[in-house]
Each structure stands twice: as structure tokens, then as C-alpha cells.
Design a protein around this motif. Structure first.
Motif, PDB file in Angstrom:
ATOM      1  N   PHE A  42       0.983 -15.174   2.450  1.00 20.62           N
ATOM      2  CA  PHE A  42       0.438 -13.979   3.087  1.00 20.62           C
ATOM      3  C   PHE A  42       0.822 -12.709   2.330  1.00 20.62           C
ATOM      4  CE2 PHE A  42      -0.383 -16.577   6.858  1.00 20.62           C
ATOM      5  CZ  PHE A  42      -1.586 -16.037   7.275  1.00 20.62           C
ATOM      6  N   VAL A  43       2.043 -12.667   1.847  1.00 24.44           N
ATOM      7  CA  VAL A  43       2.472 -11.485   1.082  1.00 24.44           C
ATOM      8  C   VAL A  43       1.640 -11.341  -0.190  1.00 24.44           C
ATOM      9  CG1 VAL A  43       4.375 -10.520  -0.258  1.00 24.44           C
ATOM     10  CG2 VAL A  43       4.800 -11.430   2.015  1.00 24.44           C
ATOM     11  N   VAL A  44       1.388 -12.455  -0.863  1.00 20.32           N
ATOM     12  CA  VAL A  44       0.581 -12.416  -2.087  1.00 20.32           C
ATOM     13  C   VAL A  44      -0.846 -11.972  -1.772  1.00 20.32           C
ATOM     14  CG1 VAL A  44      -0.403 -13.821  -3.940  1.00 20.32           C
ATOM     15  CG2 VAL A  44       1.986 -14.115  -3.285  1.00 20.32           C
ATOM     16  N   LEU A  45      -1.420 -12.483  -0.678  1.00 19.09           N
ATOM     17  CA  LEU A  45      -2.783 -12.105  -0.298  1.00 19.09           C
ATOM     18  C   LEU A  45      -2.865 -10.617   0.043  1.00 19.09           C
ATOM     19  CD1 LEU A  45      -3.877 -15.159   1.885  1.00 19.09           C
ATOM     20  CD2 LEU A  45      -4.627 -14.598  -0.435  1.00 19.09           C
ATOM     21  N   ILE A  46      -1.886 -10.119   0.786  1.00 20.53           N
ATOM     22  CA  ILE A  46      -1.871  -8.690   1.131  1.00 20.53           C
ATOM     23  C   ILE A  46      -1.745  -7.836  -0.126  1.00 20.53           C
ATOM     24  CG2 ILE A  46      -0.534  -6.902   2.307  1.00 20.53           C
ATOM     25  CD1 ILE A  46       0.167  -8.994   4.430  1.00 20.53           C
ATOM     26  N   PHE A  47      -0.903  -8.276  -1.042  1.00 18.96           N
ATOM     27  CA  PHE A  47      -0.739  -7.526  -2.283  1.00 18.96           C
ATOM     28  C   PHE A  47      -2.037  -7.497  -3.094  1.00 18.96           C
ATOM     29  CE2 PHE A  47       0.242  -7.631  -6.858  1.00 18.96           C
ATOM     30  CZ  PHE A  47       0.832  -6.388  -6.995  1.00 18.96           C
TER      31      PHE A  47
ATOM     32  N   ILE B 136      -6.897  -4.660  -5.002  1.00 14.02           N
ATOM     33  CA  ILE B 136      -8.354  -4.529  -5.104  1.00 14.02           C
ATOM     34  C   ILE B 136      -8.804  -3.213  -4.485  1.00 14.02           C
ATOM     35  CG2 ILE B 136     -10.535  -5.516  -4.302  1.00 14.02           C
ATOM     36  CD1 ILE B 136      -9.208  -8.266  -4.515  1.00 14.02           C
ATOM     37  N   TYR B 137      -8.178  -2.801  -3.384  1.00 13.58           N
ATOM     38  CA  TYR B 137      -8.521  -1.541  -2.739  1.00 13.58           C
ATOM     39  C   TYR B 137      -8.225  -0.347  -3.650  1.00 13.58           C
ATOM     40  CZ  TYR B 137      -8.110   2.395   0.497  1.00 13.58           C
ATOM     41  OH  TYR B 137      -8.232   3.619   1.111  1.00 13.58           O
ATOM     42  N   LEU B 138      -7.214  -0.458  -4.474  1.00 14.54           N
ATOM     43  CA  LEU B 138      -6.834   0.643  -5.358  1.00 14.54           C
ATOM     44  C   LEU B 138      -7.700   0.741  -6.609  1.00 14.54           C
ATOM     45  CD1 LEU B 138      -2.934   0.511  -5.256  1.00 14.54           C
ATOM     46  CD2 LEU B 138      -4.434   2.116  -4.080  1.00 14.54           C
ATOM     47  N   PHE B 139      -8.555  -0.256  -6.851  1.00 12.67           N
ATOM     48  CA  PHE B 139      -9.349  -0.250  -8.068  1.00 12.67           C
ATOM     49  C   PHE B 139     -10.209   1.009  -8.184  1.00 12.67           C
ATOM     50  CE2 PHE B 139      -9.436  -5.069  -9.086  1.00 12.67           C
ATOM     51  CZ  PHE B 139      -8.187  -4.919  -9.654  1.00 12.67           C
ATOM     52  N   LYS B 140     -10.822   1.433  -7.061  1.00  6.43           N
ATOM     53  CA  LYS B 140     -11.707   2.595  -7.148  1.00  6.43           C
ATOM     54  C   LYS B 140     -10.934   3.864  -7.515  1.00  6.43           C
ATOM     55  CE  LYS B 140     -11.574   3.408  -2.139  1.00  6.43           C
ATOM     56  NZ  LYS B 140     -12.423   3.596  -0.927  1.00  6.43           N
ATOM     57  N   TYR B 141      -9.717   3.976  -6.998  1.00  4.09           N
ATOM     58  CA  TYR B 141      -8.902   5.139  -7.346  1.00  4.09           C
ATOM     59  C   TYR B 141      -8.404   5.041  -8.789  1.00  4.09           C
ATOM     60  CZ  TYR B 141      -8.895   5.872  -2.311  1.00  4.09           C
ATOM     61  OH  TYR B 141      -9.278   6.061  -1.009  1.00  4.09           O
ATOM     62  N   ILE B 142      -8.164   3.848  -9.237  1.00  2.00           N
ATOM     63  CA  ILE B 142      -7.748   3.666 -10.623  1.00  2.00           C
ATOM     64  C   ILE B 142      -8.875   4.058 -11.572  1.00  2.00           C
ATOM     65  CG2 ILE B 142      -7.061   1.938 -12.333  1.00  2.00           C
ATOM     66  CD1 ILE B 142      -5.643   0.434 -10.095  1.00  2.00           C
ATOM     67  N   ASN B 143     -10.115   3.695 -11.232  1.00  2.00           N
ATOM     68  CA  ASN B 143     -11.258   4.067 -12.066  1.00  2.00           C
ATOM     69  C   ASN B 143     -11.452   5.576 -12.103  1.00  2.00           C
ATOM     70  OD1 ASN B 143     -11.822   1.395 -12.623  1.00  2.00           O
ATOM     71  ND2 ASN B 143     -13.201   1.160 -10.884  1.00  2.00           N
ATOM     72  N   LEU B 144     -11.325   6.235 -10.939  1.00  2.00           N
ATOM     73  CA  LEU B 144     -11.448   7.699 -10.909  1.00  2.00           C
ATOM     74  C   LEU B 144     -10.361   8.355 -11.746  1.00  2.00           C
ATOM     75  CD1 LEU B 144     -12.293   8.289  -7.134  1.00  2.00           C
ATOM     76  CD2 LEU B 144     -13.838   8.450  -9.090  1.00  2.00           C
TER      77      LEU B 144
END
Length: 247
Positions: A158-163, A168-176
Motif C-alpha cells: 500500500f505504501v508503494v502504491l500511494i507513493f 504520477i499526480y506530480l507529473f503535471k507540476y514537474i512538466n510545468l
């Protein structure tokens, strides 16, 4: 002086037990063991372990100089003595000879827990080679350990899945952030293009409908030599044909 004498005595007793083990081995052969020979091996193994359990740390450390067998015995006892406690009694003991290697297995009861002690002897050289201790666990302890391992495994998943979800959620901010860094390096600022005004549509000058109707009505009345009250202008339509040419 008394302490030194006790230490020397303990070491000598343990070495004597080892010597008896080797002496017993000279009476055995690779074809098997008699009941009397097996009993001798079992008794000497129990005596060796009971003497080992009573020795102090200094006495145990002094045995390390005598070879690999004593090193394995001392290590096995030091690793398990806190869990086992003091030696008490011995349960079932078996002796098996296979291919020149004699294996003595004994179930011993200690103050806190029971343990299985395994001693191996090289029959050809008449010398003990290795001693191991395995703490016996109850079914409840085994189930508890298995349950703990299962829960730990589920938590790790579960910890790995949450991480991964968070990553993946941070990808859009990383691209910006990457785009902004590229713009800073190139010195170009991204601008939103201004809306281009469309070509102005020429608005037709619309003449007031009422005035246009009045003028047309007056012209028609003059042409017909009558008043504007004798007719009503309901609609006005532009005619593109040249009626004057027809006339």
C-alpha cells in the motif's frame, strides 16, 4: 585465584567431554550404530551442552582458540542464551550415521524455551565439526510471526502504491516546472497572443423607416395627384432593376 581455577576447570571439563566424544567415535563404523553406541553419543552430547551452558563469557571466549567446532558452539550458545535461559533437562535424542558423518539431534528444555541441538562429528577423523541450536517455537508464535509478516507485506504494498500515485499526480507540476526552466534559459517569455480584431463590418446607414415611408408616400401621392390619406404604404422593397430604361 579461585576465579582462575574455576575458569580452567570449566574449560578442562568441556575439553574432556569433547575427548570422550572422539573416543566413542573410534568404536563406530560407517555401516551403522548399535543401541549402546548411539546411547553413548547421546549422553556425551547432552553433557557437552550442559557444561557449555554453565560457562561464563570469559570461559567461552577462551574456547575460541581451539578451532572451528568450538567457535560454532560458542556462537550458537551466545546467540540463543538470552532467549533460552539456563539448561534444565533433555528430551528425545537421536543419533544417525550417514556416509561417515555422525549427527546427534537432541531436544533440550531450557529455563525459558526449548531448543533442538544438533551436533555433527566426522567419523573418519573422530572429531566434532559443528554444533547448532534452533529455538523451538509454539504454533501460536509461528502464527503470530506469519501474521506479522503478512500485515507488513500488505503495508509495504500500500505504501508503494500511494507513493506511485503521488508521483504520477506530480507529473503535471514537474512538466510545468521544466517548461519554466527552459523559458528562463532561452530568455523567452511565453506570451498569450492578443486577440486580433476582425475586419470591421461596415454598418449600413439605416434611414429611419418612418421617415422613408413618409417620403415615399408623399411622392406617390404627388404622382397620383391625391392625398396620402387615400392609401397606406405597408412595405418598402428595394428593386435592383432599372425601370427607367424599360420606360
Amino acid at each position: 585465584m579461585k576465579r582462575t581455577l574455576k575458569r580452567v576447570t570449566s574449560v578442562l571439563l568441556l575439553l574432556l567431554c569433547t575427548g570422550i566424544l572422539c573416543a566413542c567415535g573410534s568404536r563406530n563404523n560407517t555401516s551403522g550404530l548399535t543401541d549402546e553406541e548411539a546411547e553413548n553419543w547421546e549422553n556425551q552430547t547432552v553433557n557437552f551442552v550442559s557444561e557449555l551452558a554453565q560457562m561464563s563469557d570469559e570461559d567461552l571466549d577462551s574456547l575460541l582458540q581451539y578451532g572451528d567446532f568450538y567457535e560454532s558452539a560458542v556462537t550458537a550458545w551466545k546467540d540463543n542464551r538470552e532467549v533460552l535461559g539456563a539448561y534444565q533437562t533433555t528430551g528425545e535424542t537421536t543419533c544417525k550415521l550417514d556416509g561417515g558423518i555422525l549427527t546427534v539431534t537432541s531436544d533440550m528444555q531450557f529455563e525459558k524455551k526449548a531448543a533442538t541441538v544438533t551436533l555433527t562429528i566426522n567419523q573418519e577423523e573422530n572429531t566434532p565439526t559443528y554444533l547448532a541450536m534452533e529455538v523451538q517455537r509454539t504454533m501460536g508464535e509461528k502464527m503470530k510471526e506469519a501474521g506479522s509478516n503478512t500485515v507488513l507485506g500488505i503495508l509495504v504494498v500500500f505504501v508503494v502504491l500511494i507513493f506511485l500515485s503521488f508521483l504520477i499526480y506530480l507529473f503535471k507540476y514537474i512538466n510545468l516546472w521544466a517548461m519554466k526552466q527552459e523559458q528562463k534559459k532561452s530568455g523567452q517569455v511565453q506570451q498569450v497572443p492578443a486577440a486580433v480584431p476582425q475586419a470591421g463590418v461596415q454598418e449600413e446607414d439605416m434611414t429611419d423607416d418612418e421617415e422613408l415611408i413618409a417620403v415615399i408616400a408623399a411622392a406617390v401621392a404627388a404622382a397620383e395627384q391625391t392625398s396620402t390619406d387615400s392609401f397606406v404604404v405597408r412595405s418598402v422593397k428595394k428593386v435592383h432593376r432599372n425601370n427607367w430604361k424599360r420606360a
